[in-house]
Design an enzyme around this catalytic site. Structure first.
Site, PDB file in Angstrom:
ATOM      1  N   ASP A 104       0.873  -1.173   0.000  1.00  0.00           N
ATOM      2  CA  ASP A 104       0.000   0.000   0.000  1.00  0.00           C
ATOM      3  C   ASP A 104       0.917   1.231   0.000  1.00  0.00           C
ATOM      4  O   ASP A 104       1.434   1.609  -1.056  1.00  0.00           O
ATOM      5  CB  ASP A 104      -0.886  -0.104   1.255  1.00  0.00           C
ATOM      6  CG  ASP A 104      -2.032   0.880   1.285  1.00  0.00           C
ATOM      7  OD1 ASP A 104      -1.845   2.022   0.842  1.00  0.00           O
ATOM      8  OD2 ASP A 104      -3.111   0.535   1.770  1.00  0.00           O
ATOM      9  N   GLY A 106       3.755   1.037   1.078  1.00  0.00           N
ATOM     10  CA  GLY A 106       5.050   0.393   0.830  1.00  0.00           C
ATOM     11  C   GLY A 106       5.946   0.388   2.064  1.00  0.00           C
ATOM     12  O   GLY A 106       7.023  -0.213   2.046  1.00  0.00           O
ATOM     13  N   THR A 108       5.702  -1.070   5.013  1.00  0.00           N
ATOM     14  CA  THR A 108       5.932  -2.374   5.651  1.00  0.00           C
ATOM     15  C   THR A 108       6.964  -3.183   4.875  1.00  0.00           C
ATOM     16  O   THR A 108       7.917  -3.715   5.448  1.00  0.00           O
ATOM     17  CB  THR A 108       4.601  -3.170   5.727  1.00  0.00           C
ATOM     18  OG1 THR A 108       3.651  -2.374   6.434  1.00  0.00           O
ATOM     19  CG2 THR A 108       4.787  -4.499   6.412  1.00  0.00           C
ATOM     20  N   ASP A 160      -7.649  -8.065   6.659  1.00  0.00           N
ATOM     21  CA  ASP A 160      -8.719  -7.739   7.602  1.00  0.00           C
ATOM     22  C   ASP A 160      -9.203  -6.301   7.512  1.00  0.00           C
ATOM     23  O   ASP A 160      -8.554  -5.425   6.943  1.00  0.00           O
ATOM     24  CB  ASP A 160      -8.215  -7.952   9.038  1.00  0.00           C
ATOM     25  CG  ASP A 160      -7.255  -6.844   9.484  1.00  0.00           C
ATOM     26  OD1 ASP A 160      -6.336  -6.508   8.706  1.00  0.00           O
ATOM     27  OD2 ASP A 160      -7.445  -6.286  10.577  1.00  0.00           O
ATOM     28  N   ARG A 166     -10.728 -11.879   7.574  1.00  0.00           N
ATOM     29  CA  ARG A 166      -9.513 -12.575   7.119  1.00  0.00           C
ATOM     30  C   ARG A 166      -9.838 -13.956   6.555  1.00  0.00           C
ATOM     31  O   ARG A 166      -9.123 -14.493   5.730  1.00  0.00           O
ATOM     32  CB  ARG A 166      -8.520 -12.758   8.277  1.00  0.00           C
ATOM     33  CG  ARG A 166      -7.889 -11.481   8.797  1.00  0.00           C
ATOM     34  CD  ARG A 166      -6.681 -11.824   9.685  1.00  0.00           C
ATOM     35  NE  ARG A 166      -6.287 -10.727  10.540  1.00  0.00           N
ATOM     36  CZ  ARG A 166      -5.413  -9.772  10.210  1.00  0.00           C
ATOM     37  NH1 ARG A 166      -4.878  -9.765   9.008  1.00  0.00           N
ATOM     38  NH2 ARG A 166      -5.078  -8.829  11.062  1.00  0.00           N
TER      39      ARG A 166
HETATM   40  C1  PRP Z   1      -1.221  -4.464   6.436  1.00  0.00           C
HETATM   41  C2  PRP Z   1      -0.887  -5.443   5.326  1.00  0.00           C
HETATM   42  C3  PRP Z   1       0.544  -5.102   4.966  1.00  0.00           C
HETATM   43  C4  PRP Z   1       0.628  -3.629   5.245  1.00  0.00           C
HETATM   44  C5  PRP Z   1       0.608  -2.867   3.942  1.00  0.00           C
HETATM   45  O1  PRP Z   1      -0.738  -4.983   7.629  1.00  0.00           O
HETATM   46  O2  PRP Z   1      -1.011  -6.781   5.773  1.00  0.00           O
HETATM   47  O3  PRP Z   1       1.477  -5.788   5.791  1.00  0.00           O
HETATM   48  O4  PRP Z   1      -0.501  -3.297   6.053  1.00  0.00           O
HETATM   49  O5  PRP Z   1       0.559  -1.490   4.138  1.00  0.00           O
HETATM   50  P1  PRP Z   1       1.747  -0.493   3.834  1.00  0.00           P
HETATM   51  O6  PRP Z   1       2.261  -0.802   2.453  1.00  0.00           O
HETATM   52  O7  PRP Z   1       1.077   0.861   3.885  1.00  0.00           O
HETATM   53  O8  PRP Z   1       2.797  -0.635   4.897  1.00  0.00           O
HETATM   54  P2  PRP Z   1      -1.266  -4.543   9.072  1.00  0.00           P
HETATM   55  O9  PRP Z   1      -0.309  -3.561   9.668  1.00  0.00           O
HETATM   56  O10 PRP Z   1      -2.689  -4.114   9.001  1.00  0.00           O
HETATM   57  O11 PRP Z   1      -1.124  -5.903   9.890  1.00  0.00           O
HETATM   58  P3  PRP Z   1      -1.787  -7.340   9.568  1.00  0.00           P
HETATM   59  O12 PRP Z   1      -0.964  -7.952   8.436  1.00  0.00           O
HETATM   60  O13 PRP Z   1      -1.630  -8.076  10.842  1.00  0.00           O
HETATM   61  O14 PRP Z   1      -3.225  -7.132   9.159  1.00  0.00           O
END
Ligand code: PRP
Length: 180
Positions: A104, A106, A108, A160, A166
């Site tokens: 999203d 990016g 993470t 989720d 999920r």
């Molecule tokens: C969500 C998803 C990705 C991340 C993407 O995780 O699973 O890991 O966000 O977003 P980004 O590109 O803006 O970083 P979340 O933090 O919601 O945790 P989860 O995987 O436990 O749902």
């Protein structure tokens, strides 16, 4: 069970077919015994299917997980990525394929890729089942992408909304409040 707020974007069969193609793309570029690191929680369903598709392609991946979170119970990213628990100890000197459900902003994928590199993983490839390029806030493009999607709120197949949805065996779009 289908919730009336959720509209199917990619039925399970379409996801399955794309995951199979991804495994073929991965096999052509990545060593057979790569360590696949899945980011929890969102990637758990994708990981299970991708690993089996890699096996179908004759690959012999090792499997690790890492839990990170940036959204908590919110729908917008906090901008800070938090590692929960320990980094897999076995990535030093190993080829690694980092797998997440969605790219999203990016943050993470970039944060976690850099963390793995700092801890000796070499080389590191990245794979995201879904990609929302128009949301990108940092410079990263996953090496392998399943589906490019617009900026809609997706749920299901591991993804989720406030810890709901999920379990859905397909990828859906969650209607904004008041739309349904
Ligand atoms: C969500 C998803 C990705 C991340 C993407 O995780 O699973 O890991 O966000 O977003 P980004 O590109 O803006 O970083 P979340 O933090 O919601 O945790 P989860 O995987 O436990 O749902």
């Amino acid at each position: 069970m289908v919730d009336e707020r959720v509209e199917v974007l990619f039925p399970g069969a379409e996801v399955d077919a794309r995951v199979g193609e991804l495994a073929r793309e991965i096999k052509d570029r990545v060593p057979a015994d790569v360590t696949v690191v899945g980011l929890l929680k969102g990637s758990f369903m994708f990981m299970a299917d991708l690993i089996r598709a890699m096996d179908d392609e004759g690959m012999t991946p090792k499997v690790e997980f890492l839990q990170v979170s940036s959204y908590g119970l919110e729908t917008t990213s906090s901008g800070r990525v938090k590692v929960i628990g320990d980094l897999p100890g076995s990535v030093g000197g190993r080829p690694v394929l980092l797998v997440d459900d969605i790219q999203d902003t990016g943050r993470t994928l970039k944060f976690t890729r850099d963390l793995l590199v700092e801890n000796g993983a070499d080389p590191v490839w990245t794979c995201a089942l879904l990609d929302k390029p128009e949301r990108r806030a940092v410079e990263i493009e996953a090496d392998f992408v399943g589906f490019v999607i617009p900026d809609v709120f997706v749920v299901g197949y591991g993804i989720d909304y406030a810890e709901n949805f999920r379990h859905l065996p397909f990828i859906g779009r969650l209607a904004p409040e008041g739309e349904v």
